[in-house]
Scaffold this motif. Sequence first.
Motif, PDB file in Angstrom:
ATOM      1  N   ALA A  63       0.830  -1.208   0.000  1.00 54.39           N
ATOM      2  CA  ALA A  63       0.000   0.000   0.000  1.00 54.39           C
ATOM      3  C   ALA A  63       0.861   1.253   0.000  1.00 54.39           C
ATOM      4  N   ALA A  64       1.938   1.255   0.792  1.00 54.43           N
ATOM      5  CA  ALA A  64       2.826   2.421   0.856  1.00 54.43           C
ATOM      6  C   ALA A  64       3.529   2.643  -0.475  1.00 54.43           C
ATOM      7  N   PHE A  65       4.042   1.567  -1.054  1.00 54.77           N
ATOM      8  CA  PHE A  65       4.743   1.694  -2.341  1.00 54.77           C
ATOM      9  C   PHE A  65       3.766   2.113  -3.440  1.00 54.77           C
ATOM     10  N   GLY A  66       2.573   1.521  -3.423  1.00 51.28           N
ATOM     11  CA  GLY A  66       1.564   1.890  -4.415  1.00 51.28           C
ATOM     12  C   GLY A  66       1.144   3.337  -4.295  1.00 51.28           C
ATOM     13  N   LEU A  67       1.023   3.833  -3.058  1.00 53.44           N
ATOM     14  CA  LEU A  67       0.671   5.233  -2.851  1.00 53.44           C
ATOM     15  C   LEU A  67       1.749   6.144  -3.420  1.00 53.44           C
ATOM     16  N   GLY A  68       3.009   5.763  -3.225  1.00 53.73           N
ATOM     17  CA  GLY A  68       4.109   6.544  -3.797  1.00 53.73           C
ATOM     18  C   GLY A  68       4.050   6.562  -5.317  1.00 53.73           C
ATOM     19  N   GLN A  69       3.772   5.389  -5.931  1.00 54.38           N
ATOM     20  CA  GLN A  69       3.626   5.328  -7.387  1.00 54.38           C
ATOM     21  C   GLN A  69       2.510   6.242  -7.867  1.00 54.38           C
ATOM     22  N   LEU A  70       1.387   6.190  -7.166  1.00 55.54           N
ATOM     23  CA  LEU A  70       0.229   6.974  -7.579  1.00 55.54           C
ATOM     24  C   LEU A  70       0.497   8.469  -7.455  1.00 55.54           C
ATOM     25  N   ILE A  71       1.100   8.890  -6.344  1.00 54.62           N
ATOM     26  CA  ILE A  71       1.384  10.313  -6.146  1.00 54.62           C
ATOM     27  C   ILE A  71       2.311  10.827  -7.242  1.00 54.62           C
ATOM     28  N   SER A  72       3.308  10.011  -7.611  1.00 59.06           N
ATOM     29  CA  SER A  72       4.219  10.403  -8.686  1.00 59.06           C
ATOM     30  C   SER A  72       3.473  10.554 -10.009  1.00 59.06           C
ATOM     31  N   ALA A  73       2.583   9.601 -10.305  1.00 62.90           N
ATOM     32  CA  ALA A  73       1.825   9.666 -11.553  1.00 62.90           C
ATOM     33  C   ALA A  73       0.853  10.840 -11.564  1.00 62.90           C
ATOM     34  N   VAL A  74       0.223  11.079 -10.416  1.00 64.46           N
ATOM     35  CA  VAL A  74      -0.718  12.206 -10.316  1.00 64.46           C
ATOM     36  C   VAL A  74       0.022  13.526 -10.513  1.00 64.46           C
ATOM     37  N   ARG A  75       1.186  13.637  -9.930  1.00 62.96           N
ATOM     38  CA  ARG A  75       1.976  14.873 -10.070  1.00 62.96           C
ATOM     39  C   ARG A  75       2.286  15.135 -11.538  1.00 62.96           C
ATOM     40  N   ARG A  76       2.733  14.103 -12.261  1.00 64.97           N
ATOM     41  CA  ARG A  76       3.023  14.274 -13.690  1.00 64.97           C
ATOM     42  C   ARG A  76       1.777  14.659 -14.464  1.00 64.97           C
ATOM     43  N   ALA A  77       0.655  13.968 -14.171  1.00 69.88           N
ATOM     44  CA  ALA A  77      -0.569  14.202 -14.913  1.00 69.88           C
ATOM     45  C   ALA A  77      -1.101  15.617 -14.683  1.00 69.88           C
ATOM     46  N   LEU A  78      -1.066  16.091 -13.447  1.00 66.29           N
ATOM     47  CA  LEU A  78      -1.631  17.400 -13.152  1.00 66.29           C
ATOM     48  C   LEU A  78      -0.713  18.543 -13.602  1.00 66.29           C
ATOM     49  N   ILE A  79       0.587  18.281 -13.655  1.00 65.56           N
ATOM     50  CA  ILE A  79       1.493  19.277 -14.225  1.00 65.56           C
ATOM     51  C   ILE A  79       1.192  19.456 -15.720  1.00 65.56           C
TER      52      ILE A  79
END
Length: 229
Positions: free
Chosen positions: A210-226
Motif C-alpha cells: 500500500a505504501a509503495f503503491g501510494l508513492g507510485q500513484l502520487i508520482s503519476a498524479v503529479r506528472r498528470a496534473l502538471i
Amino acid sequence: MVGRQLNWNEYATAWARLHGGFDPRAATPVVRGWLRFSYHVGFLLGRLRVGPTAVTVAGVLLCLCVPLLAVRPGDGPFLGALFVLLASVADSVDGAVAVTTGRTTRLGYVYDSLADRLGEAAWLVAFWLVGAPGALVVAGGALSWLHEYVRARAVAAGMREIGAVTVGERPTRVCVAVAGLLLAGLTGLIQADLAAGTITMATAVWVLLAAFGLGQLISAVRRALIDVG
C-alpha cells in the motif's frame, strides 16, 4: 425493465470509458479473464432482473461475515478467505450488471466505492482478531484509504486518466487478504500460536504494498496534473 444488454465488445468499450480509458481487452490474460467472467455473471444476473445495488449489498454482507468467521476455531480463517473471495466476485459483478444493463449512475459509483472501503475495513478487522497488531492494521487501512482518496481528488482536479495501475490496487488487497487468511489457517493447524505471526506478516505485506503503491500513484498524479496545468 431491462433493455438490450451489451455484448462483450460493447461492454469492454463501456467499461473502459468508466475506468479512465483502460481497455480490458488489452489487459493481461488473468485480468482479462477475470473481467470476462464478471461480464458473463453480470449478464446472467441482468437477465434475471437482479439489480447492481442488490449485488453491492450482498458483497458488503459477505465482507461483514469475514471477521465473524475468521475467529472460529479450526476452519475460521479458511472460511474468512472464502468469503473475501466471494465478496470480491460480488464487487466485480455489481459493476458488470450495471454496465451490461445500462444502469450505471453516479450514485451507484459512490455506493460501490463506499462498499469497497467498508469491505476492506472488515477484512482488516479479521486480521486483527486473528492476531495482527492493531497499529499495523490501522496503518494498512489508512494507506489503502489514502490511495483511493488521492486518485479521487486527482480526478476531481482534472486528471483524465486513472494515473497509474500501482502495486497497491484493490486486486492486490484481495490477494493479500485471501492468501493471508489461508496461510494463517494452515499454520494454525500446525500450532495455534503460529496463526497470529502469519497474519502479522500478511498485514505487513499489505502495508508495504500500500505504501509503495501510494508513492507510485502520487508520482503519476503529479506528472498528470502538471501536464494539465
